[in-house]
Motif scaffolding. Structure first.
Motif, PDB file in Angstrom:
ATOM      1  N   THR A 128      -6.439  -3.498  -5.863  1.00 32.21           N
ATOM      2  CA  THR A 128      -6.992  -4.442  -4.903  1.00 32.21           C
ATOM      3  C   THR A 128      -8.326  -4.993  -5.394  1.00 32.21           C
ATOM      4  O   THR A 128      -8.953  -4.448  -6.296  1.00 32.21           O
ATOM      5  CB  THR A 128      -7.218  -3.769  -3.541  1.00 32.21           C
ATOM      6  OG1 THR A 128      -8.130  -2.681  -3.710  1.00 32.21           O
ATOM      7  CG2 THR A 128      -5.920  -3.259  -2.945  1.00 32.21           C
ATOM      8  N   ASP A 180       1.610  -0.924   9.286  1.00 30.91           N
ATOM      9  CA  ASP A 180       1.013  -1.407   8.038  1.00 30.91           C
ATOM     10  C   ASP A 180       0.149  -2.613   8.378  1.00 30.91           C
ATOM     11  O   ASP A 180       0.470  -3.761   8.055  1.00 30.91           O
ATOM     12  CB  ASP A 180       2.093  -1.770   7.029  1.00 30.91           C
ATOM     13  CG  ASP A 180       1.493  -2.116   5.667  1.00 30.91           C
ATOM     14  OD1 ASP A 180       0.261  -1.954   5.498  1.00 30.91           O
ATOM     15  OD2 ASP A 180       2.243  -2.560   4.778  1.00 30.91           O
ATOM     16  N   THR A 202      -6.959   8.881  -0.158  1.00 28.68           N
ATOM     17  CA  THR A 202      -7.736   7.814   0.458  1.00 28.68           C
ATOM     18  C   THR A 202      -8.849   8.413   1.303  1.00 28.68           C
ATOM     19  O   THR A 202      -8.700   9.507   1.863  1.00 28.68           O
ATOM     20  CB  THR A 202      -6.855   6.917   1.351  1.00 28.68           C
ATOM     21  OG1 THR A 202      -6.257   7.705   2.383  1.00 28.68           O
ATOM     22  CG2 THR A 202      -5.785   6.214   0.538  1.00 28.68           C
ATOM     23  N   TRP A 213     -10.584  -1.284  -0.033  1.00 28.31           N
ATOM     24  CA  TRP A 213      -9.977  -2.323   0.795  1.00 28.31           C
ATOM     25  C   TRP A 213     -10.282  -2.084   2.276  1.00 28.31           C
ATOM     26  O   TRP A 213     -10.766  -1.040   2.671  1.00 28.31           O
ATOM     27  CB  TRP A 213      -8.470  -2.392   0.568  1.00 28.31           C
ATOM     28  CG  TRP A 213      -7.642  -1.250   1.072  1.00 28.31           C
ATOM     29  CD1 TRP A 213      -7.148  -1.070   2.345  1.00 28.31           C
ATOM     30  CD2 TRP A 213      -7.159  -0.117   0.316  1.00 28.31           C
ATOM     31  NE1 TRP A 213      -6.405   0.081   2.424  1.00 28.31           N
ATOM     32  CE2 TRP A 213      -6.393   0.689   1.198  1.00 28.31           C
ATOM     33  CE3 TRP A 213      -7.298   0.278  -1.010  1.00 28.31           C
ATOM     34  CZ2 TRP A 213      -5.770   1.859   0.784  1.00 28.31           C
ATOM     35  CZ3 TRP A 213      -6.688   1.456  -1.421  1.00 28.31           C
ATOM     36  CH2 TRP A 213      -5.935   2.230  -0.530  1.00 28.31           C
ATOM     37  N   GLU A 265      -6.878   4.751   6.186  1.00 30.80           N
ATOM     38  CA  GLU A 265      -6.636   3.458   5.554  1.00 30.80           C
ATOM     39  C   GLU A 265      -6.801   2.340   6.587  1.00 30.80           C
ATOM     40  O   GLU A 265      -6.465   2.490   7.748  1.00 30.80           O
ATOM     41  CB  GLU A 265      -5.229   3.411   4.944  1.00 30.80           C
ATOM     42  CG  GLU A 265      -4.991   4.461   3.866  1.00 30.80           C
ATOM     43  CD  GLU A 265      -3.612   4.347   3.244  1.00 30.80           C
ATOM     44  OE1 GLU A 265      -3.261   3.244   2.764  1.00 30.80           O
ATOM     45  OE2 GLU A 265      -2.880   5.354   3.244  1.00 30.80           O
ATOM     46  N   CYS A 266      -7.330   1.221   6.118  1.00 32.16           N
ATOM     47  CA  CYS A 266      -7.510   0.021   6.935  1.00 32.16           C
ATOM     48  C   CYS A 266      -8.249   0.314   8.239  1.00 32.16           C
ATOM     49  O   CYS A 266      -7.711   0.101   9.336  1.00 32.16           O
ATOM     50  CB  CYS A 266      -6.168  -0.630   7.225  1.00 32.16           C
ATOM     51  SG  CYS A 266      -5.288  -1.138   5.736  1.00 32.16           S
ATOM     52  N   TYR A 298       0.815  -1.203   0.000  1.00 29.99           N
ATOM     53  CA  TYR A 298       0.000   0.000   0.000  1.00 29.99           C
ATOM     54  C   TYR A 298       0.855   1.262   0.000  1.00 29.99           C
ATOM     55  O   TYR A 298       0.324   2.360  -0.143  1.00 29.99           O
ATOM     56  CB  TYR A 298      -0.882   0.032   1.257  1.00 29.99           C
ATOM     57  CG  TYR A 298      -1.950  -1.033   1.310  1.00 29.99           C
ATOM     58  CD1 TYR A 298      -3.050  -0.987   0.469  1.00 29.99           C
ATOM     59  CD2 TYR A 298      -1.879  -2.083   2.217  1.00 29.99           C
ATOM     60  CE1 TYR A 298      -4.044  -1.951   0.524  1.00 29.99           C
ATOM     61  CE2 TYR A 298      -2.865  -3.051   2.283  1.00 29.99           C
ATOM     62  CZ  TYR A 298      -3.948  -2.986   1.439  1.00 29.99           C
ATOM     63  OH  TYR A 298      -4.918  -3.938   1.500  1.00 29.99           O
TER      64      TYR A 298
END
Length: 350
Positions: free
Chosen positions: A177, A301, A233, A213, A253-254, A170
């Motif tokens: 993805t 990460d 993002t 994702w 993110e995530c 990423y």
């Protein structure tokens, strides 16, 4: 081969001898590196010196016998990469190995999602496997690339997974993805969330570079995820029934939703960080959109997991693959190791 004739200073022969010596040295170094790598690879099947005690046994996705922590064990030995279980209050204690190997894993309410890989000749193949409470396979789906994220809804009815279709990090922008969600009650599969409508400011966002994702579930219809487009993002709120993804906040993110549904833990790109290590762990209040930096200052990460309403659990690189760490979600305290040689944690019994 005809050697150069010596000159007054013998320079050509000297240079040739130096070149030959360098070739021999490089060959020796290369051979040594290959042998070292082969030796290290071979030792992965041997028990890790000073590592955790691991024994095979029954592992279930239930709370029978007390709350337990499950994760992929990365300790060297015969049970490497298997899903193992420990008592939640003794995370560094003896591990029970299930025999089920996963690259990524998550579980909730008796349902597990296990992302697996296998070699078929020179080709790597990947699958998303839905597991029952005894870790037996219920359904298997081919995965389009390298596994990276997995989540199960609190009810156990929905399972999501993300894979890299191209690229394997990423950190840059050159990746693609594929994120899927399956409903275990009738096995309806949403194969690619990029087919959902992205709403930005109430208007559909049309872009050829959309990636989705990192799903985290609120319930059996609502979820949160990351959408990337145009080099940015966004945290999005997803609606399965409406097939929409609504943008809420940038640079998320995530995401990982808190147990009470009020906050999202996530990795945020910070100014001045290395391009190879750009993320720090933050928490976002969904009511006020206020961001709080955690005390973890290293690059994260991973898709963090809420161990409870106050504590975040996440993986960092370790000597044997990864280690699990914790940090308070409110920005106080200091990071602490929970257990070594572990990855992809879950508290399947709540």
């Amino acid at each position: 081969m005809t050697l150069p004739q010596p000159s007054a200073g013998g320079a050509p022969i000297t240079r040739l001898l130096i070149l030959l010596a360098a070739v021999v040295l490089l060959g020796a170094v290369g051979t040594g590196a290959v042998l070292h790598a082969a030796d290290r690879s071979g030792r992965k099947d041997q028990e890790q010196a000073g590592g955790p005690r691991i024994t095979p046994g029954a592992v279930a996705l239930t709370a029978d016998g007390g709350r337990r922590l499950l994760f992929r064990s990365t300790a060297w030995g015969p049970h490497r990469d298997e899903i193992t279980a420990v008592p939640a209050d003794r995370p560094d204690g003896p591990r029970t190995a299930s025999g089920v190997k996963c690259l990524r894993f998550h579980a909730a309410a008796g349902t597990g999602i296990c992302l697996q890989g296998e070699q078929d000749g020179l080709t790597d193949r990947y699958s998303a496997v839905v597991l029952d409470p005894a870790l037996h396979e219920l359904k298997r789906y081919p995965a389009a690339g390298i596994p990276t994220r997995a989540r199960v809804s609190p009810s156990g009815h929905l399972a999501a997974w993300t894979v890299f279709v191209s690229g394997d990090s990423y950190a840059g922008t050159d990746f693609s993805t594929r994120t899927s969600i399956v409903d275990t009650r009738g096995w309806e599969l949403r194969d690619n969330l990029e087919a959902f409508t992205v709403l930005d400011g109430g208007r559909p966002l049309q872009a050829p570079d959309i990636n989705v994702w990192g799903v985290t579930f609120a319930d059996d219809n609502g979820f949160y995820a990351t959408v990337a487009t145009g080099g940015r993002t966004y945290l999005v709120r997803g609606d399965l029934a409406a097939r929409t993804l609504t943008t809420l906040h940038q640079n998320v993110e995530c995401p990982s939703l808190s147990p009470d549904g009020t906050r999202v833990a996530y990795k945020k790109r910070v100014a001045g960080a290395s391009p190879d290590a750009p993320w720090r762990l933050y928490v976002l209040d969904l009511a006020t959109m206020t961001e709080t930096a955690t005390a973890e200052q290293r690059n994260i990460d991973d898709q963090a997991l809420w161990a409870d309403g106050h504590t975040l659990l996440y993986a960092l690189a370790g000597d044997y693959g990864a280690d699990l760490w914790t940090v308070p979600a409110d920005g106080t305290g200091t990071p602490a190791v929970l257990t070594r040689s572990a990855l992809a944690p879950a508290y399947p019994g709540g």
